[in-house]
Design a protein around this motif. Structure first.
Motif, short mmCIF file in Angstrom:
data_model
loop_
_atom_site.label_atom_id
_atom_site.label_comp_id
_atom_site.label_asym_id
_atom_site.label_seq_id
_atom_site.Cartn_x
_atom_site.Cartn_y
_atom_site.Cartn_z
N ALA A 197 0.84 -1.13 0.00
CA ALA A 197 0.01 0.06 0.00
C ALA A 197 0.95 1.16 -0.14
N SER A 198 0.28 2.37 -0.52
CA SER A 198 0.94 3.54 -0.58
C SER A 198 0.15 4.71 0.20
N ILE A 199 0.70 5.70 0.67
CA ILE A 199 -0.04 6.76 1.30
C ILE A 199 0.51 8.12 0.97
N ALA A 200 -0.36 8.98 1.03
CA ALA A 200 -0.21 10.67 0.78
C ALA A 200 -1.26 11.28 1.59
N CYS A 201 -0.81 11.78 2.57
CA CYS A 201 -1.88 12.76 3.46
C CYS A 201 -1.55 14.08 3.09
N ARG A 202 -2.54 14.99 2.87
CA ARG A 202 -2.23 16.45 2.69
C ARG A 202 -3.34 17.24 3.47
N ALA A 203 -2.74 18.64 3.55
CA ALA A 203 -3.86 19.43 4.33
C ALA A 203 -4.66 19.91 3.00
N VAL A 204 -5.94 19.77 3.25
CA VAL A 204 -6.98 19.96 2.35
C VAL A 204 -7.80 21.21 2.64
N GLY A 205 -7.47 21.68 3.61
CA GLY A 205 -7.99 23.20 4.39
C GLY A 205 -7.25 23.63 5.52
N PRO A 206 -8.02 24.44 6.26
CA PRO A 206 -7.31 24.96 7.49
C PRO A 206 -7.23 23.73 8.64
N ILE A 207 -5.84 23.55 9.11
CA ILE A 207 -5.90 22.36 9.94
C ILE A 207 -6.05 22.77 11.61
N SER A 208 -6.86 22.09 11.88
CA SER A 208 -7.19 22.47 13.52
C SER A 208 -7.54 21.31 14.44
N PHE A 209 -7.23 21.36 15.53
CA PHE A 209 -7.57 20.35 16.51
C PHE A 209 -8.53 20.65 17.63
N PRO A 210 -9.64 19.84 17.36
CA PRO A 210 -10.87 20.04 18.52
C PRO A 210 -10.31 19.76 19.89
N LYS A 211 -9.45 18.76 19.85
CA LYS A 211 -8.95 18.18 21.19
C LYS A 211 -7.41 17.81 21.15
N PRO A 212 -6.72 17.57 22.24
CA PRO A 212 -5.38 16.98 22.14
C PRO A 212 -5.19 15.79 21.40
N LEU A 213 -4.21 15.41 20.90
CA LEU A 213 -3.91 14.10 20.23
C LEU A 213 -2.91 13.28 21.16
N PRO A 214 -3.20 12.08 21.05
CA PRO A 214 -1.98 11.16 21.62
C PRO A 214 -1.05 11.24 20.68
N LYS A 215 0.07 10.80 21.16
CA LYS A 215 1.59 11.02 20.47
C LYS A 215 1.45 9.91 19.41
N GLN A 216 0.78 8.81 19.43
CA GLN A 216 0.81 7.96 18.54
C GLN A 216 -0.63 7.20 18.38
N GLU A 217 -1.48 7.12 17.38
CA GLU A 217 -2.71 6.61 17.36
C GLU A 217 -3.12 6.01 16.19
N GLU A 218 -3.72 5.05 16.21
CA GLU A 218 -4.22 4.24 14.77
C GLU A 218 -5.62 4.99 14.41
N VAL A 219 -5.70 5.58 13.33
CA VAL A 219 -6.70 6.36 12.85
C VAL A 219 -7.83 5.65 11.93
N PHE A 220 -7.31 4.62 11.30
CA PHE A 220 -8.10 3.89 10.07
C PHE A 220 -7.60 2.47 10.17
N SER A 221 -8.50 1.59 10.07
CA SER A 221 -8.09 0.21 9.94
C SER A 221 -9.47 -0.45 8.86
N GLU A 222 -8.87 -1.15 8.02
CA GLU A 222 -9.88 -1.85 7.12
C GLU A 222 -9.37 -3.28 6.81
N ARG A 223 -10.36 -4.25 6.81
CA ARG A 223 -9.65 -5.57 6.58
C ARG A 223 -9.33 -5.88 4.93
#
Length: 182
Positions: free
Chosen positions: A103-129
């Protein structure tokens, strides 16, 4: 001379088939498990952007490369695009095939970046079988606080043995916006 005929009670050999009530119970448990797997898969689905065929199959769908978009649920303004192989053929059409671990990944800012709440240092954000039961494609977000950057890693794992194949991308955040970390 005729052989003597044996008379007496007939011996019956028990049937190996389960009684109807037991079979129905087994089928209903199997159907419930399949429904659970299907509901989990629907919850983890992404927005499909497009696909290209790589191998023609006479029976069933072709082998493909698909591109999906995932909006980061904890970071407004960031979308990840993941390309991966999708196995076709009869098994692929029935959902029984195991997709490759590439698999290959490319993440981009597609708008103004904001954080509704603090993030963990590392977190799984997506998972798919990527197989019926044992294999999953995962996307993990890591926060590089020193460089004020979000790092996204995609890889595939299995219950017993994962794959070292992976892909990484980074989204720098403007220095004026500090990434809140838990």
């Amino acid at each position: 001379m005729r052989s003597p005929r044996l008379t007496g009670p007939r011996l019956s050999i028990p049937s190996r088939r389960s009684p109807p009530s037991r079979r129905a119970a087994i089928l209903s448990v199997g159907a419930a498990a399949l429904a659970l797997v299907a509901s989990v898969c629907v919850a983890a689905s992404a927005e499909e952007i497009g696909e290209v065929s790589t191998v023609f199959k006479f029976i069933g769908p072709n082998h493909k490369i698909v591109v999906d978009a995932y909006d980061d649920p904890a970071v407004a303004g960031v979308t990840c695009y993941v390309s991966r192989a999708r196995t076709g053929g009869i098994k692929g059409g029935l959902g029984l095939a195991e997709d490759k671990s590439e698999a290959s990944i490319a993440c981009r800012a597609v708008g103004p970046i904001s954080f509704p709440k603090p993030l963990p240092k590392q977190e799984e954000v997506f998972s798919e079988r990527s197989s019926l039961v044992f294999k999953r494609l995962r996307v993990v977000r890591m926060v590089d606080t020193k460089r004020n950057t979000l790092v996204y890693l995609t890889y595939s794992d299995r219950v017993i043995e994962g794959s070292p194949q992976n892909s990484v991308t980074a989204v720098p955040v403007d220095r004026g916006t500090v990434i809140p970390v838990k």
